[in-house]
Design an enzyme around this catalytic site. Structure first.
Site, PDB file in Angstrom:
ATOM      1  N   ASP A 154      49.725  61.356  68.313  1.00  0.00           N
ATOM      2  CA  ASP A 154      50.426  61.565  67.042  1.00  0.00           C
ATOM      3  C   ASP A 154      50.327  60.330  66.141  1.00  0.00           C
ATOM      4  O   ASP A 154      49.964  59.230  66.593  1.00  0.00           O
ATOM      5  CB  ASP A 154      51.899  61.865  67.369  1.00  0.00           C
ATOM      6  CG  ASP A 154      52.601  62.691  66.306  1.00  0.00           C
ATOM      7  OD1 ASP A 154      52.060  62.824  65.190  1.00  0.00           O
ATOM      8  OD2 ASP A 154      53.713  63.175  66.589  1.00  0.00           O
TER       9      ASP A 154
ATOM     10  N   ASP B  47      53.497  70.646  61.166  1.00  0.00           N
ATOM     11  CA  ASP B  47      54.847  70.624  61.741  1.00  0.00           C
ATOM     12  C   ASP B  47      55.633  71.842  61.292  1.00  0.00           C
ATOM     13  O   ASP B  47      56.745  72.063  61.754  1.00  0.00           O
ATOM     14  CB  ASP B  47      55.592  69.359  61.304  1.00  0.00           C
ATOM     15  CG  ASP B  47      55.368  68.215  62.275  1.00  0.00           C
ATOM     16  OD1 ASP B  47      54.814  68.457  63.355  1.00  0.00           O
ATOM     17  OD2 ASP B  47      55.750  67.077  61.944  1.00  0.00           O
TER      18      ASP B  47
END
Ligand code: DGJ
Length: 734
Positions: free
Chosen positions: A481, A551
């Site tokens: 990430d 997301d």
């Protein structure tokens, strides 16, 4: 085997061609490399595109020449520079020791290579066998500085694709500062294009926008240090009438994960110049004598059958010749990720029931997301300290990984290796690792800071920490990430005259990390992520075959995001999860089946607390997994066709068709229910018109031609966000 590159040395004409495309270039007055054509394949060329000689006022001429009919300001070029009589934005700008920035890049020679050479330190499309492609390298030289520009063009045999990049070699005696080096230039004459780009934002990535190319300069760029949520490194140029199935479409996909810039300039003669490359914003690169600079690569795809074919070309190229992981050809496990299930509030005991439930439901991998390391109970601390958080895993991470494995699931782990928190042992020991401008406080974003990947020692630290965990052999998957963009652009490791290199060196540093870790752990499945799809590009695909698309897990929002993403990238690169409702990003409540239909159209998984599902939902999960198992190869390997866009209508629809055209998966989404609905039909695409297909749910058999030309009515629905999926299989006619 037919040659892909033909050179007429007499006429100085280069013809790159395969069965589908041709690309033609030549050498014009002043040894100027000139562009002739890129498009549908032609067998030969007979000089008819020699640029007409016209005296154009205020477009000057070659030095020392009185020929007023030839100007570099009007000629379609292959690569331009500052300091010429050409008023367009140039492809390259180089500041020299005496302060001048003029170059005169003249053709000096060429070579043709079998296959496709690698680009040192950079991701790029590759070949598995040299017969798959040929590469033309043309050298342009500036006599005064001694700079050589090697322009590379690779044409693939079986795809309508040309890849381009540039290598600058300093054969002069003085160091120079590169201020701009585009990876490609493409000039068009007499084309009235529209441009499609993919702007967006965090939780709102890659929403296609189509608009006319107007006079002046339009640019599509990132200045955030990564390829960004805000503007994907991709554009398409299309004719006004081009749609998904017909018309010309030129796609440009930049294999780069940092600052990019696509600039389009429509000039006084309505001619168009496209430049693609590293953004020249805050970019310089000092090139010492005998050194070279390699630009990243651009993938150019041409389609004469609309946008679907352009996208399918990128899907094939990126999915099979940019992705290198062994997972390129393997089925990707169905995951459950604990992020939206627990956020930071978990420990081993809380996670075990989720894992046990996952096993019951047929899920194949458990992914432990953010919060397992340092003393991380929220997002204010511990980035940089990649050791297990003993409070959450008192018996160690290995103990929990064993539990997951003993349930028959694979074990995945989240990292954010490029970051550092102030509250971390790493920062306390090495404050100099943090990217910062001397005497200025660095800016936080999500209360975190960037590690200076320009420093070799920092990169070694990251590799060592991540490798220490992976070496224990219990991690089957890594989610990598990156939850902020770059700021405070400065490296303590570089001298003042190299600070303009930081943005690019950061990206090279990131690639170095990825190269070392993926080479050391070839069996680990790596998934890219940057707050969802903030670094979703072909550069990442070279190291990680799949990327967390957004997301935003709301099924409805995902329709546009996944469709937009599919313009440039394959479904096999997009991960998509069924999550809880009300959705955590939008508050919307969508049906379970719709969440499944959207997620099953990509690399599939779940992201919710499985222990909180009702028994009906658990049954639905089992059904979804069974369905996905039936069509996983089809979704990952098949041809993807966009049928209806939610941007144009109340519906979205797509279908996947297997290579042998024997299997078809269709998903149709109806956004809002209506009181007096107009009837709609869905017509499929890409089937074999002569085959018959059975709807596996109903048993009804239809002709491929029927499904494509007549289509079928979509059911009238009485609730919002409805969806229908269909699986068809070819049958021998009865
Ligand atoms: C952003 C990612 O996209 C999410 O899936 C999750 O991993 C969080 N970061 C964790 O901080």
């Amino acid at each position: 085997m037919t040659k892909l590159i033909e050179v007429d040395e007499q006429q100085q004409i280069f013809h790159l061609h395969n069965e589908q495309i041709s690309y033609l270039l030549t050498v014009e007055a002043g040894q100027t490399l000139s562009h002739l054509y890129f498009g549908k394949r032609v067998r030969g060329y007979h000089g008819q595109l020699t640029y007409p000689r016209v005296d154009r006022g205020f477009s000057g001429n070659l030095p020392g020449s009185n020929d007023r009919t030839f100007s570099k300001d009007t000629l379609p070029r292959e690569y331009s520079s500052a300091g010429e009589m050409d008023y367009h934005l140039p492809a390259t700008v180089v500041r020299q020791a005496d302060g001048a920035n003029a170059l005169n890049l003249q053709y000096v020679g060429y070579t043709v290579l079998e296959g496709k050479p690698k680009l040192a330190g950079l991701p790029a499309a590759y070949v598995e066998d040299d017969s798959e492609a040929e590469t033309l390298v043309i050298t342009l030289r500036d006599e005064v500085t001694g700079l050589d520009y090697q322009l590379s063009y690779t044409i693939y045999r079986a795809l309508p694709v040309i890849t381009r990049s540039v290598k600058v070699v300093n054969n002069g005696a003085q160091a120079v500062q590169l201020e701009k080096v585009a990876s490609m230039q493409l000039d068009f004459v007499d084309r009235d294009f529209e441009v499609i780009s993919l702007p967006g934002a965090h939780v709102n990535e890659r929403h296609p926008e189509r608009r006319p190319v107007s006079f002046g300069v339009q640019s599509f760029e990132s200045r955030r240090g990564t390829s960004s949520h805000q503007m994907s490194p991709f554009i398409a140029l299309v004719d006004k009438q081009t749609d998904e199935f017909s018309g010309d479409a030129y796609g440009f996909n930049f294999v780069y994960s940092g600052n990019h810039k696509f600039s389009l300039e429509k000039d006084q003669l309505a001619q168009l110049r496209l430049l693609v490359g590293i953004n020249d914003y805050n970019f310089t690169w000092k090139l010492e004598p005998s050194q070279s600079f390699q630009t990243p690569e651009v993938l150019m795809a041409y389609s004469d059958q609309g946008l679907n074919k352009m996208s399918q070309t990128f899907h094939q190229l990126i999915g099979k010749r940019v992705v290198r992981s062994k997972y390129r050809d393997l089925k990707r496990p169905i995951v459950v990720n604990n992020w939206e299930a627990t956020y930071f509030d978990f420990d081993e005991e809380k996670l075990k029931p989720i894992v046990a439930e996952a096993k019951q439901l047929g899920i194949e991998m458990f992914v432990l997301d953010d919060g397992w390391f340092g003393h991380r109970d929220d997002d204010y601390s511990s980035l940089g300290d990649w050791q297990v958080f003993a409070k959450k895993f008192p018996q160690g991470l290995g103990h929990f990984a064993d539990y997951v494995h003993n349930q028959g699931l694979k074990f995945g782990l989240w990292f954010e290796p490029e970051m550092i928190s102030y509250d971390s042992d790493l920062y306390r020991q090495h404050p100099e690792y943090l990217m910062q401008v001397p005497n200025r406080a660095p800016s936080p974003s999500r209360s975190q800071y960037i590690l200076d990947l320009c420093q070799a020692e920092v990169r070694d630290n990251v590799v060592e920490q991540v490798a220490t965990i992976l070496s224990q052999g219990q991690v089957d998957y890594v989610k990598w990430d990156m939850n902020r963009h770059l700021s405070d652009i400065y490296s303590l490791s570089l001298p003042a005259d190299r600070q303009g290199e930081v943005y690019h060196r950061y990206v090279l540093g990131y690639y170095d990390l990825m190269e070392r870790l993926t080479a050391k752990f070839p069996d680990v499945l790596f998934e890219g992520c940057s707050g969802g799809g903030g670094r979703f590009d072909a550069g990442v695909a070279y190291y990680m075959p799949q990327i967390w698309t957004s997301d935003n897990t709301d099924a409805l929002a995902r329709l546009t995001i996944q469709m937009g993403t599919s313009l440039a990238f394959p479904p096999s690169m997009m991960t998509a999860h069924v999550s809880a409702v009300p959705n955590h990003q939008t508050g919307r409540v969508t049906p379970f089946e719709t969440r499944g239909a959207a997620a099953m159209s990509a690399v599939f998984g779940y992201e919710l607390d499985l222990t909180k599902l009702t028994s009906a939902e658990k049954a639905a999960v089992k059904e979804q997994i069974a369905a996905y198992n039936q069509m996983r190869a089809l979704v990952l390997e098949g041809k993807f066709y966009r049928l209806k866009s939610p941007l144009d209508s109340n519906q979205a629809a797509w279908n996947f068709v297997s290579a042998d055209k024997k299997q078809v998966f269709v998903a149709v989404f109806n956004v809002l229910a209506q009181a007096q609905p107009y009837l709609t039909k869905t017509k499929l695409a890409g089937l074999d018109k002569d085959k018959c297909y059975r709807n596996l749910a109903t048993g009804q058999v239809y002709g491929g031609d029927e499904l494509m030309n007549l289509g079928f009515y979509d059911p009238v629905v009485r609730h919002d966000f409805a969806s229908q999926t269909y699986l068809f299989e070819a049958v021998t006619e009865e």
